[in-house]
Design a protein around this motif. Sequence first.
Motif, PDB file in Angstrom:
ATOM      1  N   VAL A  50       0.842  -1.180   0.000  1.00 25.84           N
ATOM      2  CA  VAL A  50       0.000   0.000   0.000  1.00 25.84           C
ATOM      3  C   VAL A  50       0.883   1.238   0.000  1.00 25.84           C
ATOM      4  N   CYS A  51       0.409   2.302  -0.668  1.00 27.54           N
ATOM      5  CA  CYS A  51       1.174   3.547  -0.742  1.00 27.54           C
ATOM      6  C   CYS A  51       0.226   4.678  -1.126  1.00 27.54           C
ATOM      7  N   GLY A  52       0.119   5.687  -0.288  1.00 26.92           N
ATOM      8  CA  GLY A  52      -0.761   6.807  -0.624  1.00 26.92           C
ATOM      9  C   GLY A  52      -1.016   7.686   0.584  1.00 26.92           C
ATOM     10  N   PRO A  53      -1.737   8.809   0.346  1.00 26.34           N
ATOM     11  CA  PRO A  53      -2.044   9.733   1.448  1.00 26.34           C
ATOM     12  C   PRO A  53      -3.159   9.177   2.334  1.00 26.34           C
ATOM     13  N   ALA A  54      -3.036   9.446   3.650  1.00 26.18           N
ATOM     14  CA  ALA A  54      -3.987   8.922   4.616  1.00 26.18           C
ATOM     15  C   ALA A  54      -5.292   9.691   4.615  1.00 26.18           C
ATOM     16  N   LEU A  55      -6.397   8.948   4.603  1.00 23.20           N
ATOM     17  CA  LEU A  55      -7.694   9.499   4.937  1.00 23.20           C
ATOM     18  C   LEU A  55      -8.013   8.859   6.288  1.00 23.20           C
ATOM     19  N   THR A  56      -7.958   9.642   7.356  1.00 22.09           N
ATOM     20  CA  THR A  56      -8.057   9.065   8.701  1.00 22.09           C
ATOM     21  C   THR A  56      -9.508   8.941   9.165  1.00 22.09           C
ATOM     22  N   VAL A  57      -9.778   7.836   9.890  1.00 26.48           N
ATOM     23  CA  VAL A  57     -11.123   7.557  10.393  1.00 26.48           C
ATOM     24  C   VAL A  57     -10.993   7.048  11.824  1.00 26.48           C
ATOM     25  N   PHE A  58     -11.844   7.554  12.692  1.00 29.33           N
ATOM     26  CA  PHE A  58     -11.837   7.119  14.095  1.00 29.33           C
ATOM     27  C   PHE A  58     -13.232   6.614  14.429  1.00 29.33           C
ATOM     28  N   CYS A  59     -13.360   5.320  14.754  1.00 29.46           N
ATOM     29  CA  CYS A  59     -14.662   4.680  14.983  1.00 29.46           C
ATOM     30  C   CYS A  59     -14.828   4.256  16.430  1.00 29.46           C
ATOM     31  N   HIS A  60     -16.050   4.095  16.833  1.00 31.28           N
ATOM     32  CA  HIS A  60     -16.399   3.459  18.092  1.00 31.28           C
ATOM     33  C   HIS A  60     -16.145   1.952  17.960  1.00 31.28           C
ATOM     34  N   VAL A  61     -15.749   1.318  19.060  1.00 32.93           N
ATOM     35  CA  VAL A  61     -15.588  -0.144  19.072  1.00 32.93           C
ATOM     36  C   VAL A  61     -16.837  -0.818  18.501  1.00 32.93           C
ATOM     37  N   GLY A  62     -16.664  -1.725  17.559  1.00 36.17           N
ATOM     38  CA  GLY A  62     -17.790  -2.513  17.064  1.00 36.17           C
ATOM     39  C   GLY A  62     -18.716  -1.781  16.119  1.00 36.17           C
ATOM     40  N   ASP A  63     -18.312  -0.620  15.650  1.00 35.54           N
ATOM     41  CA  ASP A  63     -19.220   0.225  14.858  1.00 35.54           C
ATOM     42  C   ASP A  63     -18.467   0.777  13.649  1.00 35.54           C
ATOM     43  N   ASN A  64     -18.929   0.459  12.422  1.00 35.16           N
ATOM     44  CA  ASN A  64     -18.199   0.918  11.239  1.00 35.16           C
ATOM     45  C   ASN A  64     -18.916   1.997  10.439  1.00 35.16           C
ATOM     46  N   ILE A 146     -13.563  11.938  11.033  1.00 38.00           N
ATOM     47  CA  ILE A 146     -12.923  11.738   9.732  1.00 38.00           C
ATOM     48  C   ILE A 146     -12.008  12.919   9.443  1.00 38.00           C
ATOM     49  N   ASN A 147     -10.825  12.605   8.984  1.00 37.83           N
ATOM     50  CA  ASN A 147      -9.822  13.617   8.643  1.00 37.83           C
ATOM     51  C   ASN A 147      -9.366  14.443   9.845  1.00 37.83           C
ATOM     52  N   HIS A 148      -9.464  13.834  11.029  1.00 37.46           N
ATOM     53  CA  HIS A 148      -8.813  14.386  12.215  1.00 37.46           C
ATOM     54  C   HIS A 148      -7.446  13.708  12.345  1.00 37.46           C
ATOM     55  N   GLU A 149      -6.565  14.347  13.075  1.00 40.62           N
ATOM     56  CA  GLU A 149      -5.311  13.721  13.468  1.00 40.62           C
ATOM     57  C   GLU A 149      -5.645  12.586  14.440  1.00 40.62           C
ATOM     58  N   ILE A 150      -5.075  11.409  14.236  1.00 37.34           N
ATOM     59  CA  ILE A 150      -5.356  10.301  15.152  1.00 37.34           C
ATOM     60  C   ILE A 150      -4.064   9.601  15.584  1.00 37.34           C
ATOM     61  N   SER A 151      -4.179   8.842  16.662  1.00 35.51           N
ATOM     62  CA  SER A 151      -3.124   7.913  17.046  1.00 35.51           C
ATOM     63  C   SER A 151      -3.469   6.574  16.423  1.00 35.51           C
ATOM     64  N   PHE A 152      -2.535   6.015  15.687  1.00 37.14           N
ATOM     65  CA  PHE A 152      -2.815   4.755  14.989  1.00 37.14           C
ATOM     66  C   PHE A 152      -1.583   3.855  15.062  1.00 37.14           C
ATOM     67  N   GLY A 153      -1.751   2.717  15.710  1.00 33.98           N
ATOM     68  CA  GLY A 153      -0.639   1.757  15.751  1.00 33.98           C
ATOM     69  C   GLY A 153       0.618   2.366  16.346  1.00 33.98           C
ATOM     70  N   ASP A 154       0.468   3.139  17.416  1.00 33.69           N
ATOM     71  CA  ASP A 154       1.571   3.767  18.162  1.00 33.69           C
ATOM     72  C   ASP A 154       2.213   4.956  17.458  1.00 33.69           C
ATOM     73  N   GLU A 155       1.585   5.461  16.418  1.00 34.55           N
ATOM     74  CA  GLU A 155       2.106   6.653  15.750  1.00 34.55           C
ATOM     75  C   GLU A 155       0.981   7.658  15.533  1.00 34.55           C
ATOM     76  N   VAL A 156       1.356   8.921  15.426  1.00 39.62           N
ATOM     77  CA  VAL A 156       0.399   9.962  15.059  1.00 39.62           C
ATOM     78  C   VAL A 156       0.244   9.951  13.534  1.00 39.62           C
ATOM     79  N   VAL A 157      -0.985   9.887  13.061  1.00 39.62           N
ATOM     80  CA  VAL A 157      -1.242   9.979  11.617  1.00 39.62           C
ATOM     81  C   VAL A 157      -2.174  11.156  11.383  1.00 39.62           C
ATOM     82  N   ARG A 158      -1.763  12.049  10.501  1.00 39.44           N
ATOM     83  CA  ARG A 158      -2.587  13.202  10.138  1.00 39.44           C
ATOM     84  C   ARG A 158      -3.118  13.004   8.730  1.00 39.44           C
ATOM     85  N   PRO A 159      -4.302  13.527   8.434  1.00 37.55           N
ATOM     86  CA  PRO A 159      -4.835  13.386   7.074  1.00 37.55           C
ATOM     87  C   PRO A 159      -3.839  13.942   6.064  1.00 37.55           C
TER      88      PRO A 159
END
Lengths: 223, 223, 223, 223, 223, 223
Positions: A50-64, A146-159
């Motif tokens: 995979v290679c490309g710009p991040a579109l960040t998404v933050f979900c509630h547990v169990g909810d897509n 959506i498109n907020h800065e998030i913590s993902f897999g121990d790193e900060v990911v920004r849109p």
Amino acid sequence: MTHVLKPKERVSKELVEKFKELPAATVYEAAGQLGMIDPAIRPVYPEAKVCGPALTVFCHVGDNLMIHKAVSIAQPGDVLVVSIRNDTRSGAWGEILTTAAVQRGVAGLVIDGAVRDSEATQERGFPVFSRALAVGATVKKSLGLINHEISFGDEVVRPGDLIVGDRDGLVVVPKERAETVYRASVDREEKEAKLMEKLTAGSTTLELLGLEKTLSELGLVEE
Amino acid sequence: MTHVLKPKERVSKELVEKFKELPAATVYEAAGQLGMIDPAIRPVYPEAKVCGPALTVFCHVGDNLMIHKAVSIAQPGDVLVVSIRNDTRSGAWGEILTTAAVQRGVAGLVIDGAVRDSEATQERGFPVFSRALAVGATVKKSLGLINHEISFGDEVVRPGDLIVGDRDGLVVVPKERAETVYRASVDREEKEAKLMEKLTAGSTTLELLGLEKTLSELGLVEE
Amino acid sequence: MTHVLKPKERVSKELVEKFKELPAATVYEAAGQLGMIDPAIRPVYPEAKVCGPALTVFCHVGDNLMIHKAVSIAQPGDVLVVSIRNDTRSGAWGEILTTAAVQRGVAGLVIDGAVRDSEATQERGFPVFSRALAVGATVKKSLGLINHEISFGDEVVRPGDLIVGDRDGLVVVPKERAETVYRASVDREEKEAKLMEKLTAGSTTLELLGLEKTLSELGLVEE
Amino acid sequence: MTHVLKPKERVSKELVEKFKELPAATVYEAAGQLGMIDPAIRPVYPEAKVCGPALTVFCHVGDNLMIHKAVSIAQPGDVLVVSIRNDTRSGAWGEILTTAAVQRGVAGLVIDGAVRDSEATQERGFPVFSRALAVGATVKKSLGLINHEISFGDEVVRPGDLIVGDRDGLVVVPKERAETVYRASVDREEKEAKLMEKLTAGSTTLELLGLEKTLSELGLVEE
Amino acid sequence: MTHVLKPKERVSKELVEKFKELPAATVYEAAGQLGMIDPAIRPVYPEAKVCGPALTVFCHVGDNLMIHKAVSIAQPGDVLVVSIRNDTRSGAWGEILTTAAVQRGVAGLVIDGAVRDSEATQERGFPVFSRALAVGATVKKSLGLINHEISFGDEVVRPGDLIVGDRDGLVVVPKERAETVYRASVDREEKEAKLMEKLTAGSTTLELLGLEKTLSELGLVEE
Amino acid sequence: MTHVLKPKERVSKELVEKFKELPAATVYEAAGQLGMIDPAIRPVYPEAKVCGPALTVFCHVGDNLMIHKAVSIAQPGDVLVVSIRNDTRSGAWGEILTTAAVQRGVAGLVIDGAVRDSEATQERGFPVFSRALAVGATVKKSLGLINHEISFGDEVVRPGDLIVGDRDGLVVVPKERAETVYRASVDREEKEAKLMEKLTAGSTTLELLGLEKTLSELGLVEE
């Protein structure tokens, strides 16, 4: 709070194309050893890249619910980076979302949870990186971000940040640093190619990397 | 403390060649059910198999300096057995070390940590068994131990001991016992082949393994 | 206590045949999102699929005596569902049991522990789902239970219940509900096929699943 | 194979008494940062501390027969170091063994599995370090090894080696090195006491440990 | 890259004092269910509580050099938030750092790794939250980052953000939102106190939270 | 499907009172070594003990709606046994539910997920056993099941079955077997008391448990 932000600057398409030639491990080194996503997030099939710009998404547990929203606004080439809070029981992505994503030109999915319909996903050649596979279902009842800065897999990911992944793992590169990291990656690849030539000719890594000096300074005692 | 010891006796090349025909599970049984390495240390690609005498390495977390030293003194056929203290975030082995190791005839790598450049490793047919894949980097700043006796994957491994591994897992056989274990393995393979013939002809494992008597003595109650 | 109960009603062969066409994730949804086996129990090779009535086995940690008994009384098409209490160090199933099982027409093995001889198992095309691979041995010294109701992978499994599994995971369907779940699965597959047609034609999942209304009711705020 | 070996040299009683004053972390540092037992093996109650020569035991998963044998031959002051192969479901030690061990003057138990009757154990002041608590039972059906060298918690432990443990964790010190490690520990304690005085008086660890030079040599950039 | 940034705006001392009265769970709810640090990061002793602005630190695995630097520049009331990349084998904080930190008025330590000298830490009443305890040592050889934005325990933490923690877990509140979150927390506490009065008087949570309507709308079927 | 079933037969109050004197480990042994709940489900504070008939609840991940319903229909002495599918991020139980539960005379909570407000829970002396503590919130949006047979912590639990738990762990006893298990538990306690007298007087467990014969039959070799 505004749930869905507009995508702002993202790493350029030209740069993304160039990064596609590079292994994730090289990019990580070239980035100054910053940006390693938790290695437990793995490709669903070994060939996935995979290679490309991040579109960040933050979900509630169990909810897509927010994933559906994100796919609907994704631009071609976007990589969905979905935090579902490490929920590995809910298959938050399946064939329907793969179909919608492929139709829109989404470049791949990276999720800290589980997915399903993995065979169909592989058949369509859509790259997915996840913590787990699970038949589990999700509900569609809670808002997220959506498109907020998030913590993902121990790193900060920004849109708009660059996501690069292969069998070795995933790396995030801040968009401002992407050009610099690309040049350092190419340098590194070239240096490594030369190193490998010399190694094949019989040199040792001790000689080539100057490690004999290190060992000696550290006081190595050999029998 | 002497960091690097000279290799002493090691399991013979002839015996290593013979062991290459044997599944790891058979060797484990023939060894009296001793020597199972932690099953979480897995082949990086399913076809990877390893067989040879151990060259043991003990590293500091996040530091692969001693691995470079070990490769430089490895003899053809050696299997590197590297304890990096279960650090699964640092890709302590990559394409450069694979290149150097292949050049020197190293038979494989077994590590209780992570590796990277896994695709290149597979392409070169170099067998690697690890806990994880990770793009993470290592530093080269701390001394460790080479050719000392170490604890590895819940077993004691001494330099020169035999390491046998396949998809089912890894086994260490003490060098003094290798000849005996080999003969017991061959016996076991022959007995199992006969068992399987009889099973295919319709016998049950209860009959063939004498388990009906066991069940009866234990007082099995059936409806 | 009666250790071995007679199999009673089981899901019918005709129905089992029909379920073989269905993905596990679809069956799970059609079952009302009930019956997901712990996703950590995975196919030993990616192509493994399993479908058939459960023959349940409950073993002591490290002891596979009851598995031998179970294979000896299995009927063609049965799926062995073996609880060995999450013991992932003991390879409780290997080539001998595979040979015996194949000879008797057993449809597959599902175990919350470890197996070995995984290559031979794959070569024979016998589907196995397990938590782990391990060369570890088992003893044959303790009684357990056969054809009792058991807890397996976070779900209740009763003898005769339907087990369906593929790369995405495993599902148990109570035998009384199997007919209903089958019909709901087929409906679901049809609906999903139509959905995917529309998605390929450019619709979004928001439109097709009515999620725009949900988002609006929840008060989504967009920039 | 001889299952039970005679205890040979062990760390002296005088030295054991002296070590009882020392924190495990200090001993580990003084030992050259070698000998850390897997930190997941924890005291069953926070005040538990253990110090004494190892009596090593190697058991089959789910089987504590050899523990009973070991207690019967233990000498006063011995620390039982029991490998049961990380089995955390079987409560391999309980009130009966505590009673027998206390009667014989056993100094404590260190096990890579589970124990039960933890309240009674705490009431009797018998120190136990384990991976888990579990009501689970064990069988008494398989032989193992006593007073053999074993791998325990990622370290090699030989009979007679010194085991030191407190809330921070467990350390094994080879018996030959115990005297040296003791002296280095005392030195370290004294140095740390002085350091702490200076820190309380307002110095920084940067000054006292010479880290300002390190930071400067590494090229620290500050805003 | 600038390794050490100057602290910028931080949550005010007055507000920190007020937050000290509030349970972490209340703060999390009042923050809109955002900011939960990975629950596996736990207080080292049950009474430990922490509240204050974050001084963020990012270290190399196995290396605590930057922690020493951070303590030397900490301001009274700061909470050290240290990412050491989930390394649970290296006791990256001990009595010396506790002594230095207490002298400077540091309010506590939150680390995604391990600490040691836990007894001394508790005796001094210095609150520590960590993933593990370990006697393991660290080196002091690699630079990291101080007062950069980091990913910590699945959340983004920026220097100056508010950290609140107790036995239930840790929460990060963005400094800009702290005032609002405080007011919402107080409201929530008051509402909960009233709820609990009514519950003690015999009301049900179904009545008080309006859940009977929810259950009815969802179509609850009761026998 | 009927979501909420009426409670049917439950273990009698008299028997529950008697069981309160018994350790969980004894009950487990007396039950024929059946019924051990996953040992990872632990008391929230060490003194917590639970004993009573199960009121079973099955929830969606991240959703505690059915717990509120269950508390509202609980009878005095009931133990809530809540499967939330191993979700350890959502604090599905807190002070409000504790207050409601105490008011109704609920005997305790056993959950395969997380709880919060643990300090308040301990202060009220309400026993809680959980996998984790977490500040995380839950939604109240999905139906589940009450008083159905469920799989919980690797065991089948039916409404009315007896739950017994202490620091060592949790055991479920089928209601039909409770009387028999009680008598066997008392027998066992008496035998153990006598054993411990003899051990204190100097006998070994080898003598008292007949293990010398076992060792000899298995062919123990001693130096």
